[in-house]
Design a protein around this motif. Structure first.
Motif, PDB file in Angstrom:
ATOM      1  N   GLY A 328       0.791  -1.191   0.304  1.00 33.92           N
ATOM      2  CA  GLY A 328       0.140   0.034  -0.039  1.00 33.92           C
ATOM      3  C   GLY A 328       1.147   0.800  -0.163  1.00 33.92           C
ATOM      4  N   TYR A 329       1.710   1.732  -1.615  1.00 36.06           N
ATOM      5  CA  TYR A 329       2.411   2.347  -0.628  1.00 36.06           C
ATOM      6  C   TYR A 329       2.080   4.094  -1.191  1.00 36.06           C
ATOM      7  CZ  TYR A 329       5.250   6.740  -3.340  1.00 36.06           C
ATOM      8  OH  TYR A 329       6.417   7.105  -3.780  1.00 36.06           O
ATOM      9  N   LYS A 330       0.903   3.929  -1.994  1.00 36.73           N
ATOM     10  CA  LYS A 330       0.364   4.579  -2.407  1.00 36.73           C
ATOM     11  C   LYS A 330      -0.832   5.481  -1.381  1.00 36.73           C
ATOM     12  CE  LYS A 330      -0.305   6.264  -6.637  1.00 36.73           C
ATOM     13  NZ  LYS A 330      -0.654   6.075  -8.353  1.00 36.73           N
ATOM     14  N   SER A 331      -1.183   3.672  -1.069  1.00 36.06           N
ATOM     15  CA  SER A 331      -2.103   4.525   0.561  1.00 36.06           C
ATOM     16  C   SER A 331      -1.418   5.519   2.203  1.00 36.06           C
ATOM     17  CB  SER A 331      -2.878   3.252   1.003  1.00 36.06           C
ATOM     18  OG  SER A 331      -2.037   2.130   0.330  1.00 36.06           O
ATOM     19  N   LEU A 332      -0.046   5.053   1.949  1.00 34.89           N
ATOM     20  CA  LEU A 332       1.023   5.231   3.044  1.00 34.89           C
ATOM     21  C   LEU A 332       0.675   6.649   3.051  1.00 34.89           C
ATOM     22  CD1 LEU A 332       4.089   2.965   3.196  1.00 34.89           C
ATOM     23  CD2 LEU A 332       2.233   3.631   5.252  1.00 34.89           C
ATOM     24  N   VAL A 333       1.030   6.730   1.074  1.00 31.09           N
ATOM     25  CA  VAL A 333       1.716   8.559   1.328  1.00 31.09           C
ATOM     26  C   VAL A 333       0.624  10.152   0.796  1.00 31.09           C
ATOM     27  CG1 VAL A 333       2.305  10.268  -0.908  1.00 31.09           C
ATOM     28  CG2 VAL A 333       3.468   7.812  -0.445  1.00 31.09           C
ATOM     29  N   PHE A 334      -0.397   8.850   0.287  1.00 31.77           N
ATOM     30  CA  PHE A 334      -2.373   9.954   0.795  1.00 31.77           C
ATOM     31  C   PHE A 334      -2.287   9.429   2.367  1.00 31.77           C
ATOM     32  CE2 PHE A 334      -3.216   9.023  -3.507  1.00 31.77           C
ATOM     33  CZ  PHE A 334      -2.905  10.058  -3.799  1.00 31.77           C
ATOM     34  N   ALA A 335      -2.344   8.777   2.913  1.00 32.21           N
ATOM     35  CA  ALA A 335      -2.055   8.622   4.513  1.00 32.21           C
ATOM     36  C   ALA A 335      -1.103   9.532   5.370  1.00 32.21           C
ATOM     37  CB  ALA A 335      -1.863   7.419   5.458  1.00 32.21           C
ATOM     38  N   ALA A 336      -0.037  10.311   4.905  1.00 33.02           N
ATOM     39  CA  ALA A 336       0.884  10.639   5.681  1.00 33.02           C
ATOM     40  C   ALA A 336       0.568  12.146   5.027  1.00 33.02           C
ATOM     41  CB  ALA A 336       2.312  10.857   5.520  1.00 33.02           C
TER      42      ALA A 336
END
Ligand code: HEM
Ligand SMILES: [Cu+2]
Lengths: 629, 291
Positions: A328-336
């Motif tokens: 979930g690289y993208k979810s990590l980025v959006f969450a951050a």
């Protein structure tokens, strides 16, 4: 991963720089990163030492500090302060001073400079493939504003009255009126020096954050699109924005508190304040709450400044050592990103007790609950990343994996604090201290250690000892929990966070802890077996001993680390360019990277975490490896 | 390797490094002044109703300064244009005018500050009042108040304000009070000498009856506190800008001939900063002088 760059590295040497330009006034982001790192580690150790002295007073109130008493005397050079420390017994005032400086030093001089100053400076430009930071000279200025800020803080121990005593939060009215001296001591007193030091630190972080953002936006190499940035770089990017936008309001508050102290204004002094039985002369309309708002407007985002880089480090290490892409690289980025945005709107959850009104409290309660969502997403994604990997547990990975449950515990214990009603009870107890220390100490600091083990081969060209790494990790892990886990129990029993005698003079702390009562017969069976007297129960105050011993042992547990860092520099095995087999660009440089970093400008062809790609010839594909045609 | 995009724009972001840098810096400056404006709102809302001082500022000085600053912003832009057009003497001239205008601004600001430092006010004691004082008199001092051998100070009073001005109903004999110094300055510590100084009644005030007193410096009241803090910080920004301008005008101007593209960028970036300083003033002026 051969050493084929090494020969290049040597003759790639630019014109020779003198010692001063090379090591002190360097504009090379890597040297500056290391400067930040060393300075911050020294402050980390110092901040920790203050706490070890305090822990003595908590565990053994009224007893002289053994062995190290003379060191503290040395530290308190001025007569005034050493008179406070007659017979090596900690006084309440001195404890306050140490406590305030512990908090200040740990947050502003140790952890942020390590996480953002050292790692941000060293690793980020490499990860975006840049030859240096966008503004190398500004970068140098930033470091040379940081350490004098710290020096001012250190000097403040020596002035009459000693260092600041109003907590790291420097709450007014106390901070506006404490410590006024005569003559030049009107300026050179702990509380005013604290403000001057802070202004320098804020300025330094302003330069640093502008520089880092511009570097990431402007100097990304060809092919490195936003969603090919390693998560660490994203974390630094968001951190830089937090520093850029959250610190200035504290600076304005600092200026106003300075005016209160030096120009006699009353920005933060309410009317009708009595000090020592006398009405304070104020100009009217001043508001202590104003300080709190401006302070926490910084200090909550600051919490994310403390943890985002840590999460970034952990993400890199997990991906590399599980040999799997981050889940979930993208979810990590959006969450951050979401975390960064909303961290500007939760600050007043630190102020439930101030009576700012139920409507305001409700609003901040809501935003605080919302902000826990992205944090949980981040943690979950990192945990799932471990799933099914064949994990390589080197020292870096040990610290990185330990980060997850420790940070998780810190985060989860924060949720009750989000609720107004519960916080009224828990506020200013050891519960809160336990909560945020789980986030920053076994949390962030473990991640920072992990980062050192991970990147050390890159910046020194040598491998650290895995054995010493493990000898560092396991005792540290145990001690951290010995120190901080009992804090939750004490806090729920009502122990206040600022009792310098550890609760010896308070009845509350003498009551048995109900949680332990069912276990007492078991304890007693053991005690009896060893011929000791049985006990009736365990009191909140008894836990102090466990925690204090935990703290002192934790210090001992750092010895292997220090030996490792220094020893590996000389005796360590030579490291190749990419000893761990990582994919991101910092591993595409010669080791250690020369001035200018890359031998030729890299080009990026792929995402950051292409590990174990089916059909690839090895289990990692570096970002700059051209596609097979 | 050289650091890219110091002169040219990066194609996909459309800016050069310095420009992005200054925009970020200005964003943080917005937050800095934002904190102070927030403090202004807090203090003003927190002040007991009716006690926020009005009309203490020299509006014409402030207005004049606004025009001057606006003009200086125009000339910064012209400076940049001259560099772009490769007109060295035009660059020198326009930058000189900018510096002159900003010096003029600071001069006027200094004059205003000085005016305030010579105004004096005293809050007269009243043990019965919840705030400790009941009457504020302001005016010009006729003697140094710090002399230790006197128990009194002489003040040519030009204004007064009771502490309960807003909360208490207007007295029936309001007009009579306004006309009659004896009623206006009714306080046991105040003696009306009967003399006049530039048309203002001269008062003899007992020092031991004063709750607190000072010239119109930051500590006098919360309005001056925030006014001096904000306008002082603004002035510091102007001084910083001036130093940079001076550098470009003298030593820094070498770059005009060696690397004009980068020099133009430097002027542009400094100009952006200058417009920002200008903008801050256009918030400060109405808030401090008019509202
Ligand atoms: C691992 C070693 C550490 C130990 C044993 C420790 C212990 C403590 C204790 C017992 C207190 C409560 C003091 C009091 O209020 O009376 C405290 C306060 C505090 N600590 Fe730590 N701490 C450690 C590391 C850190 C780190 C890494 C940070 C920050 C990044 C930190 C930040 C703070 C802050 C901000 C306070 C509040 C200070 C105040 O009340 O003004 N500590 N610490
Ligand atoms: Cu918070």
């Amino acid at each position: 991963m051969s050493n084929n760059h090494d020969k290049h590295a040597d003759d790639h040497g630019h014109h020779e720089l003198g010692f001063w330009q090379k090591y002190i006034f360097s504009t090379d982001h890597k040297v500056i990163g290391i400067q930040y790192g060393i300075t911050a580690l020294v402050f980390l150790f110092f901040g920790f030492s203050l706490m070890m002295a305090m822990r003595w007073s908590i565990a053994h109130p009224g007893e002289p500090i053994p062995v190290f008493g003379f060191l503290i005397k040395l530290l308190l050079g001025s007569d005034n302060a050493s008179a406070q420390f007659a017979n090596n017994i900690m006084t309440g005032t001195l404890y306050n001073s140490f406590g305030a400086m512990h908090g200040t030093i740990m947050v502003f001089l140790a952890v942020v400079p390590l996480a953002f100053g050292a790692y941000g400076n060293y690793v980020t430009p490499l990860q975006v493939g840049a030859p240096d930071m966008a503004f190398p000279r500004l970068n140098m200025v930033s470091y040379h504003t940081y350490w004098p800020g710290g020096l001012i803080m250190l000097i403040s121990f020596f002035v009459p009255g000693g260092a600041a005593k109003s907590g790291w939060t420097s709450y007014s009215p106390l901070a506006s009126i404490a410590d006024h001296g005569q003559g030049i001591w009107h300026i050179f007193n702990g509380q005013t020096l604290w403000l001057l030091g802070m202004v320098m630190l804020i300025t330094s972080s302003l330069f640093g954050s502008v520089n880092l953002i511009v570097t990431i936006v402007q100097l990304r190499v060809k092919g490195l699109t936003w969603f090919r940035l390693p998560f660490f770089t994203w974390a630094q990017f968001i951190t830089a924005f937090l520093l850029l936008l959250a610190f200035p309001p504290l600076e304005s508050a600092g200026i106003m508190q300075l005016m209160d102290r030096l120009a006699g204004t009353s920005f933060f002094l309410p009317s009708g304040l009595y000090v020592g039985g006398q009405a304070l002369e104020v100009s009217g309309g001043g508001s202590p709450l104003l300080w709190q708002h401006l302070f926490w407007f910084l200090a909550h985002p600051e919490v994310y400044v403390l943890i985002l880089p840590a999460v970034g480090i952990v993400a890199e290490i997990i991906a590399c050592n599980t040999r799997k892409p981050l889940w979930g690289y993208k979810s990590l980025v959006f969450a951050a990103l979401f975390l960064g945005f909303i961290s500007f709107s939760v600050w007043a959850h630190h102020m439930y007790l101030t009576g700012m009104g139920t409507k305001v409290s409700t609003f901040f309660q809501l935003t605080t609950v919302i902000i826990s969502i992205p944090s949980v997403i981040i943690l979950t994604a990192l945990m799932i990343s471990l799933w099914g990997g064949s994990i390589r547990f080197n020292s870096a990975m040990l610290f990185a994996t330990a980060f997850l449950p420790m940070f998780g515990l810190g985060g989860l214990t924060g949720i009750p604090l989000a609720f107004n009603a519960l916080d009224l009870y828990l506020h200013d107890t050891y519960y809160v201290i336990g909560h945020f220390h789980y986030v920053v100490a076994p949390g962030t600091i473990f991640a920072l250690f992990a980062g050192i083990y991970h990147w050390y081969p890159k910046f020194s060209g040598r491998m650290m000892s895995e054995f010493l790494g493990k000898l560092h990790f396991w005792p540290s892990f145990v001690c951290m929990n010995l120190i901080f886990l009992p804090m939750f129990i004490q806090g729920m029993a009502g122990m206040h966070r600022r009792w310098y005698d550890g609760g010896a003079s308070y009845e509350l702390s003498q009551a048995f802890i109900p949680l332990f009562q069912p276990l007492i017969p078991v304890f007693n069976a053991f005690l009896e077996a060893f011929g000791k007297n049985p006990i009736e129960g365990i009191r909140a105050i008894d836990l102090n001993l466990v925690m204090s011993w935990g703290a002192w042992l934790l210090a001992l547990a750092q010895v292997p680390f220090i030996i490792n860092v220094l020893g590996a520099w000389i005796f360590g095995r030579k490291a190749g360019d990419n000893p761990w087999g990582c994919t991101t660009l910092e591993w595409a440089t010669p080791t250690p990277p020369p001035h200018g970093n890359f031998l030729k400008e890299p080009v990026v062809y792929r995402g950051p975490y292409e590990y174990s790609v089916p059909g690839a010839d090895k289990d990692f594909t570096p970002q700059d490896e051209p596609p097979k045609s | 390797m050289e650091i890219p995009y110091t002169v040219k724009n990066r194609p996909d972001t459309g800016v050069y490094n310095g420009k992005l840098g200054i925009w970020l810096f200005l964003a943080s400056e917005v937050m800095l002044f934002g904190g102070l404006f927030a403090a202004y709102v807090f203090l003003r809302l927190g002040a007991p109703e009716g006690t926020w001082p009005n009309g203490l500022m020299n509006i014409w000085a402030g207005f004049g300064n606004s025009i001057i600053l606006l003009l200086s912003s125009v000339f910064v832009t012209k400076t940049w244009a001259s560099v772009k057009l490769n007109d060295f003497s035009g660059f020198k001239r326009n930058l000189a005018i900018t510096m002159l205008l900003s010096t003029l601004f600071l001069g006027i600001k200094g004059y205003e500050y000085n005016e305030k430092f010579h105004h004096f006010g005293a809050f007269m004691k009243d043990p019965a009042s919840p705030v400790g004082w009941s009457l504020q008199v302001t005016g010009h001092l006729l003697e140094n108040p710090d002399k230790e051998d006197t128990q009194h100070l002489l003040l040519a009073a030009d204004a007064y304000q009771p502490s309960d001005w807003a909360s208490a109903p207007k007295p029936d004999n309001y007009h009579e009070i306004k006309e009659n110094p004896a009623l206006r300055f009714a306080h046991p510590g105040i003696e009306i000498t009967g003399e006049e100084h530039h048309g203002e009644p001269v008062l003899k005030i007992a020092k031991d009856q004063i709750f607190r007193s000072s010239t119109f410096v930051p500590k006098y009241n919360s309005f001056f506190a925030i006014y001096f803090t904000m306008s002082g910080l603004h002035a510091l920004h102007m001084i910083g800008g001036l130093v940079i301008f001076f550098y470009f005008w003298t030593f820094g101007s070498k770059m005009f001939h060696t690397n004009r593209a980068q020099f133009a960028n430097r002027i542009e970036v400094t100009g952006l900063f200058w417009h920002f300083v200008d903008l801050i003033w256009f918030f400060l002026f109405p808030v401090m002088y008019l509202m």
